[in-house]
Write a protein that holds these residues in place. Structure first.
Motif, PDB file in Angstrom:
ATOM      1  N   LEU A  75       0.783  -1.136   0.052  1.00  0.00           N
ATOM      2  CA  LEU A  75       0.151   0.067   0.199  1.00  0.00           C
ATOM      3  C   LEU A  75       0.821   1.339   0.230  1.00  0.00           C
ATOM      4  N   PHE A  76       0.388   2.340  -0.855  1.00  0.00           N
ATOM      5  CA  PHE A  76       1.106   3.580  -0.918  1.00  0.00           C
ATOM      6  C   PHE A  76      -0.038   4.521  -0.905  1.00  0.00           C
ATOM      7  N   ARG A  77      -0.009   5.519   0.016  1.00  0.00           N
ATOM      8  CA  ARG A  77      -0.834   6.673   0.175  1.00  0.00           C
ATOM      9  C   ARG A  77      -0.339   7.988   0.471  1.00  0.00           C
ATOM     10  N   PHE A  78      -0.482   8.895  -0.358  1.00  0.00           N
ATOM     11  CA  PHE A  78      -0.181  10.355  -0.424  1.00  0.00           C
ATOM     12  C   PHE A  78      -1.255  11.129  -0.243  1.00  0.00           C
ATOM     13  N   SER A  79      -1.244  12.048   0.806  1.00  0.00           N
ATOM     14  CA  SER A  79      -2.194  12.984   0.986  1.00  0.00           C
ATOM     15  C   SER A  79      -1.471  14.525   1.043  1.00  0.00           C
ATOM     16  N   SER A  80      -2.346  15.475   0.734  1.00  0.00           N
ATOM     17  CA  SER A  80      -2.046  16.700   1.023  1.00  0.00           C
ATOM     18  C   SER A  80      -3.124  17.729   1.262  1.00  0.00           C
ATOM     19  N   LYS A  81      -2.934  18.800   1.843  1.00  0.00           N
ATOM     20  CA  LYS A  81      -3.828  20.030   2.466  1.00  0.00           C
ATOM     21  C   LYS A  81      -3.159  21.182   2.073  1.00  0.00           C
ATOM     22  N   PHE A  82      -4.065  21.982   1.485  1.00  0.00           N
ATOM     23  CA  PHE A  82      -3.467  23.330   1.157  1.00  0.00           C
ATOM     24  C   PHE A  82      -4.736  24.591   1.781  1.00  0.00           C
ATOM     25  N   SER A  83      -4.202  25.706   2.304  1.00  0.00           N
ATOM     26  CA  SER A  83      -5.215  26.454   2.852  1.00  0.00           C
ATOM     27  C   SER A  83      -4.467  27.902   2.744  1.00  0.00           C
ATOM     28  N   ASP A  84      -5.322  28.833   1.935  1.00  0.00           N
ATOM     29  CA  ASP A  84      -4.559  30.361   1.861  1.00  0.00           C
ATOM     30  C   ASP A  84      -6.158  31.179   1.548  1.00  0.00           C
ATOM     31  N   SER A  85      -6.110  32.212   2.528  1.00  0.00           N
ATOM     32  CA  SER A  85      -7.233  33.102   2.626  1.00  0.00           C
ATOM     33  C   SER A  85      -8.600  32.924   2.180  1.00  0.00           C
ATOM     34  N   GLY A  86      -8.957  31.492   3.108  1.00  0.00           N
ATOM     35  CA  GLY A  86     -10.242  31.044   3.043  1.00  0.00           C
ATOM     36  C   GLY A  86     -10.502  29.793   1.935  1.00  0.00           C
ATOM     37  N   PHE A  87      -9.364  29.909   1.031  1.00  0.00           N
ATOM     38  CA  PHE A  87      -9.521  28.868  -0.064  1.00  0.00           C
ATOM     39  C   PHE A  87      -8.709  27.423   0.529  1.00  0.00           C
ATOM     40  N   THR A  88      -9.515  26.503   0.367  1.00  0.00           N
ATOM     41  CA  THR A  88      -8.800  25.074   0.802  1.00  0.00           C
ATOM     42  C   THR A  88      -8.906  24.149  -0.228  1.00  0.00           C
ATOM     43  N   SER A  89      -7.712  23.263  -0.088  1.00  0.00           N
ATOM     44  CA  SER A  89      -8.083  22.118  -1.178  1.00  0.00           C
ATOM     45  C   SER A  89      -7.585  20.989  -0.306  1.00  0.00           C
ATOM     46  N   GLU A  90      -7.761  19.787  -0.818  1.00  0.00           N
ATOM     47  CA  GLU A  90      -7.404  18.640  -0.281  1.00  0.00           C
ATOM     48  C   GLU A  90      -7.347  17.445  -1.410  1.00  0.00           C
ATOM     49  N   SER A  91      -6.112  16.843  -1.358  1.00  0.00           N
ATOM     50  CA  SER A  91      -6.022  15.680  -2.598  1.00  0.00           C
ATOM     51  C   SER A  91      -5.378  14.482  -1.909  1.00  0.00           C
ATOM     52  N   THR A  92      -5.518  13.286  -2.470  1.00  0.00           N
ATOM     53  CA  THR A  92      -5.029  11.898  -1.915  1.00  0.00           C
ATOM     54  C   THR A  92      -4.622  11.344  -3.129  1.00  0.00           C
ATOM     55  N   PHE A  93      -3.644  10.474  -3.131  1.00  0.00           N
ATOM     56  CA  PHE A  93      -3.247   9.324  -3.997  1.00  0.00           C
ATOM     57  C   PHE A  93      -2.897   8.211  -3.544  1.00  0.00           C
ATOM     58  N   THR A  94      -3.523   6.932  -3.801  1.00  0.00           N
ATOM     59  CA  THR A  94      -3.750   5.867  -3.155  1.00  0.00           C
ATOM     60  C   THR A  94      -3.198   4.768  -4.172  1.00  0.00           C
ATOM     61  N   VAL A  95      -2.561   3.963  -3.942  1.00  0.00           N
ATOM     62  CA  VAL A  95      -2.007   2.757  -4.723  1.00  0.00           C
ATOM     63  C   VAL A  95      -2.020   1.424  -3.925  1.00  0.00           C
TER      64      VAL A  95
END
Length: 203
Positions: A75-95
């Motif tokens: 199993l490989f899993r990568f996740s990230s979260k970004f936040s700036d001035s009220g904007f947020t984004s979340e992403s994940t990559f799983t194998v």
């Protein structure tokens, strides 16, 4: 052809005797892990993951003196979260890495045996992204790997072994949903050698 390749890794698992008394008929089970350095490829995070250079968990099953099956899981899993001035984004990559080896064993002595045969592996990849205010995507793909393996293991006792394995792998890379323009066709393949160090414990 690709459907056949996808089904092959499951074949060995189907052939494994499911009965608890299978060991009485000459089968022996174990668990192991590969110790090999990670391989990082420059590019997007999806390019980091290839069917070599990452440690898997193995379940060696020796049937009689000559046959060994070895399902594997990783199993490989990568996740990230970004936040700036009220904007947020979340992403994940799983194998998920699912595979098996089917080997012919060549016992050389009580303490050492070599083996050779094919390894089959599926790489089930998925990625997702979510953005504040709406939007995002969920995509998946399947890569198929076929390898020729030659290895050996030295038994320090009846339960513990240390081994090495050389592989030559052919990988057919899939495409994420909607990645290719409509009406277009593309194909990506990899041929690469690989080396593994394996520690196995037999029950």
């Amino acid at each position: 052809m690709k459907t056949t390749l996808i089904c092959l890794p499951l074949l060995a698992i189907v052939l494994v005797p499911p009965r608890a008394g299978a060991q009485d008929a000459g089968a022996r089970f174990g668990i192991g892990v590969s110790l090999n350095p990670s391989v990082v490829v420059a590019g997007d995070i999806e390019s980091f993951f290839l069917p070599f250079g990452l440690g898997d968990v193995y379940v060696p099953i020796m049937i009689g003196e000559r046959l060994k099956l070895e399902p594997q899981l990783g199993l490989f899993r990568f996740s990230s979260k970004f936040s700036d001035s009220g904007f947020t984004s979340e992403s994940t990559f799983t194998v998920w890495r699912l595979g098996t080896g089917i080997f012919y064993r060549l016992p050389a002595s009580e303490s050492f045996s070599a083996y050779l045969g094919p390894r089959f592996e599926l790489l089930l990849s998925s990625r997702s992204a979510d953005f504040s205010g709406g939007g995002g995507a969920d995509e998946s793909k399947t890569d198929v790997a076929i390898g020729a393996a030659l290895g050996g293991e030295y038994f320090f006792s009846s339960h513990f072994s240390l081994g090495g394995e050389f592989q030559l792998n052919y990988v057919n890379l899939g495409e994420f949903d909607g990645e290719a323009p409509a009406g277009s066709e593309s194909s990506e393949t990899i041929i690469s050698n690989n080396g593994l160090i394996l520690i196995r414990w037999y029950f």
